[in-house]
Each structure stands twice: as C-alpha cells, then as structure tokens.
Design an enzyme around this catalytic site. Structure first.
Site, PDB file in Angstrom:
ATOM      1  CB  SER A   1      48.857  68.935 113.769  1.00 49.15           C
ATOM      2  OG  SER A   1      50.057  68.442 114.337  1.00 49.15           O
TER       3      SER A   1
ATOM      4  CG  ASP B   1      31.455  67.632 124.667  1.00 48.72           C
ATOM      5  OD1 ASP B   1      31.860  67.481 123.497  1.00 48.72           O
ATOM      6  OD2 ASP B   1      31.687  66.799 125.568  1.00 48.72           O
TER       7      ASP B   1
ATOM      8  CE1 TYR C   1      46.597  66.511 118.520  1.00 51.36           C
ATOM      9  CE2 TYR C   1      48.772  66.321 117.527  1.00 51.36           C
ATOM     10  CZ  TYR C   1      47.703  67.101 117.928  1.00 51.36           C
ATOM     11  OH  TYR C   1      47.739  68.456 117.724  1.00 51.36           O
TER      12      TYR C   1
ATOM     13  CG  PHE D   1      48.773  79.068 124.482  1.00 50.17           C
ATOM     14  CD1 PHE D   1      49.845  79.915 124.239  1.00 50.17           C
ATOM     15  CD2 PHE D   1      48.779  77.815 123.893  1.00 50.17           C
ATOM     16  CE1 PHE D   1      50.879  79.526 123.407  1.00 50.17           C
ATOM     17  CE2 PHE D   1      49.820  77.419 123.070  1.00 50.17           C
ATOM     18  CZ  PHE D   1      50.874  78.284 122.818  1.00 50.17           C
TER      19      PHE D   1
ATOM     20  NE  ARG E   1      58.913  67.048 117.090  1.00 54.13           N
ATOM     21  CZ  ARG E   1      59.659  65.970 116.918  1.00 54.13           C
ATOM     22  NH1 ARG E   1      60.789  66.055 116.226  1.00 54.13           N
ATOM     23  NH2 ARG E   1      59.298  64.806 117.439  1.00 54.13           N
TER      24      ARG E   1
ATOM     25  CG  LEU F   1      41.641  77.247 117.917  1.00 56.59           C
ATOM     26  CD1 LEU F   1      42.044  78.330 118.912  1.00 56.59           C
ATOM     27  CD2 LEU F   1      42.766  76.994 116.925  1.00 56.59           C
ATOM     28  CB  ALA F   2      37.418  72.194 120.262  1.00 53.89           C
ATOM     29  CB  ALA F   3      41.877  69.089 119.129  1.00 55.64           C
TER      30      ALA F   3
ATOM     31  N   GLY G   1      37.309  75.597 121.516  1.00 52.81           N
ATOM     32  CA  GLY G   1      38.574  75.485 122.245  1.00 52.81           C
ATOM     33  C   GLY G   1      39.149  76.857 122.550  1.00 52.81           C
TER      34      GLY G   1
END
Length: 381
Positions: free
Chosen positions: A127, A61, A187, A11, A255, A81-83, A7
């Site tokens: 997260s 992928d 998620y 950013f 948040r 980080l890929a998600a 990922g």
C-alpha cells in the site's frame, strides 16, 4: 499456472481472476466473505455462486495455516490480497487488524515454505500508506520527506507539511520506492509488515516475490458496503441518498487514483513466469487528484444539489498527499497505468448508481464517523 488468490472475492481479486482465467491460468479464490465488505449472507451466497462459474471458490480464514498448506501443495503462485482495510477503523480495532493482516500473512508464508508446497512466487498487495507523508520538494533542499503532521498544527488548520530542514513550504512530489517508510496508521503498519514478511521469506527461500504498493484503487465492483474505505463509494452512497457531504481538512488533500484494471494488469505481469525478481514496486498513475475535485466531479455526474461542507475536521492517521513515482513500474514490469481518473469515474458512477438504486440504504458511514469521534480519532473543526 495454477494461482491461489487470498481475499479473492474482493473487487481486485475478482477482476484479476477473470484476467488470469482468460489467459489460460487455473484460479482458486480463498476468502472469508466478510459482511463488512460483501454485505449480508444472501449477498455473500450470490457472489460465491457467481464466482464459482469461473474459478474454484473456498470459504476460509487466512489465518488457517492447515488449510493454506493444503492449497500450497497444488498451486504454483499466490496473489495475497487478504487483509482488513480501513485507516480509521484500524486505529481502534488494532488486535483484529494485526491478527488478520500480519498473523495471516505469516500463516500463508509458513504454508508457502512447507515441504509439499509447489509455490514458487508470492505477490502481495502492499500500500502507498506505508510511506506516511511521502515525498515533497523544497525550493532550497530538494527532495525531502517530512515527518507526520502534528496535532497542534492540524488543530489550527495548518494542514500542509513543511520542509524538515528549513521549515518552509514544500510541494508534493512523486514518492519513489526508496523513500523512508513511516506509516501513520495501524493499517499502514500492518501493510508494511505484510510486505516485509513476504520479501524477507522469499529471499531466504529463493522464490520470486513482489510487493505491489497500490495507490488508491478504484473502479466498478469495489465495495459499496464498507464505510471505512473508498471516498468514491462512500460519497456516491451519501449523494444518491440525498445526505450532506462533509469534506475533511480543507479538501485540498490529494491521492493518486489508479483504476482497478491497471492494477489487474500489474498483478498479472508480476505473476507471469517472466517476472522473477524480489522487490517492491509502486502501482499508480503519478497524478494527484484533490478531494475537492473528486467531490465536485461526483456531484456533477450524480446531479447532486445538496450541501457540500468543508469542515476542517481531520482523522488521526490520515496523510496529506501521496502520488507514486512510477519509474520502476515501467522499468521492471514494462507497465503504465493509463486509465484516467475522469474516464474511470464515469464508468464507476454508472455502475454505482445502478447498484445503489436497487440496494438498501445504510447508515454505516455515519456510525463509523461517530465511532471515530467517540474514541478521540476525529478532531478539529
């Protein structure tokens, strides 16, 4: 070190790669350049060409175990980080979220533990969503962890959780890593699975690993295309194109906004040779900012004069508040997230205005809300 970032075109990945290269590491960015995040094909090619000037870029992928196995044989550490990201979208696109986030992480870990792998550390982006409602403080019962808010309460505008012991009002408190993990969205479930997979496999195979539980990461460079993530990106676009703003619930939901450069610092420290633990760590400021405050500050900085409406509607899977207890972040990684929301927001607005004024408008956000409503995931109001 030679570091693989899955990922890596996102950013957080781009900013982390730049910091790692600056300290002398070699970096490979592995990404599928998703149109939902990176825009059309021309934008993807432009981004890939820019990134290639500082790091190796591979289009791929995260579920491709064979490609990941090749990469594991020539890297020392991986930042995963890929998600797929987006609370609302995950509540109906469940197969894709589970496949990319969970199966993709399993594929990566099989590569990491393959015979020719050189990887001795995995850092995964976890997260704050995995906590669900997180920690609150009751005047009688101290620190408590309320269950998910009920639809019946939300339907009548009772948005605040109550003490699970006495039912009285409670105040939001910093959520420590030891808090119960009760994800409220698909998620969040997949992010918890990613963290659990990484930490369990690392322990079994004797490699270092960190699950960095990011709070709400923001800053210049975040996707302005994805209509499912990032209140700052979404509201900036809507304001700059003169559309009315709808605030869900009563706008008092809050948040912990953490600047991307503070997150980058945490990533870099966790990837360093000196960090050898296996544990989960909150990455945030410990300070909550309400949606009403975010909206008012954006409107001021963008000179927005159109309608701002508090609708009372709510999205299934959303939580009320969450702020991080950052005690372990300081103790384990020696870090504090010091960039204030106001400072980061001013920088973000300057960047977002430039990007949006030179780009094309999109009705993606309106379509996303319509999709949620059609599926019964946008309620109340």
């Amino acid at each position: 070190m030679r570091i693989l970032i899955t990922g890596g075109a996102g950013f957080i990945g781009r900013r982390t790669a730049a910091a790692l290269v600056n300290r002398g590491d070699d970096v490979t960015l592995f990404d599928n350049f998703s149109p939902q995040i990176h825009g059309d094909e021309a934008s993807q090619k432009e981004l890939a060409a820019d990134l290639s000037q500082r790091a190796e870029v591979i289009l791929g992928d995260v579920r491709d175990r064979d490609e990941l196995t090749k990469l594991a044989s020539r890297h020392d550490a991986v930042l995963h980080l890929a998600a797929e990201t987006g609370t609302g979208q995950s509540m109906y696109d469940m197969v894709r979220y589970n496949d990319v986030n969970v199966t993709g992480t399993a594929a990566l870990l099989e590569a990491v533990t393959s015979p020719k792998s050189r990887i001795s550390k995995v850092v995964v982006a976890s997260s704050r969503s995995i906590y669900g409602e997180g920690a609150y403080r009751c005047g009688v019962h101290g620190l408590v962890f309320p269950a998910d808010r009920s639809p019946a309460a939300l339907d009548i505008g009772n948005f605040d959780p109550h003490c699970p012991v006495c039912g009285e009002q409670i105040a939001v408190a910093p959520t420590p890593e030891r808090a119960p993990l009760t994800p409220a969205s698909v998620y969040a479930v997949t992010k918890l699975a990613q963290e659990n997979l990484v930490l369990a496999v690392a322990k079994a195979h004797g490699i270092a690993a960190y699950g960095l539980r990011y709070q709400n990461v923001f800053g210049a460079g975040q996707s302005l295309n994805n209509p499912y993530t990032g209140i700052l990106s979404i509201f900036s676009r809507e304001m700059l194109f003169g559309r009315p703003i709808e605030i869900f619930e009563d706008g008092l939901e809050s948040r912990d906004f953490v600047h991307v450069d503070d997150v980058v610092q945490a990533n870099c420290v966790a990837l360093a040779d000196t960090a050898t633990g296996i544990r989960a760590i909150n990455v945030g400021t410990g300070i909550g900012t309400s949606v009403n405050t975010v909206t008012a500050e954006l409107a001021r900085l963008l000179d927005y004069k159109n309608e701002i409406r508090i609708s009372g509607r709510y999205r299934a899977g959303d939580i009320r508040h969450n702020i991080a207890d950052v005690t372990l972040l300081k103790a384990e990684l020696g870090l504090r997230c010091d960039i204030s929301f106001s400072t980061g927001l001013e920088e973000f607005v300057v960047w977002a205005r430039t990007e949006l004024e030179r780009g094309k408008d999109s009705d993606g956000y309106a379509k996303s809300l319509s999709e949620l409503a059609q599926r019964g995931l946008m309620k109340g109001g």
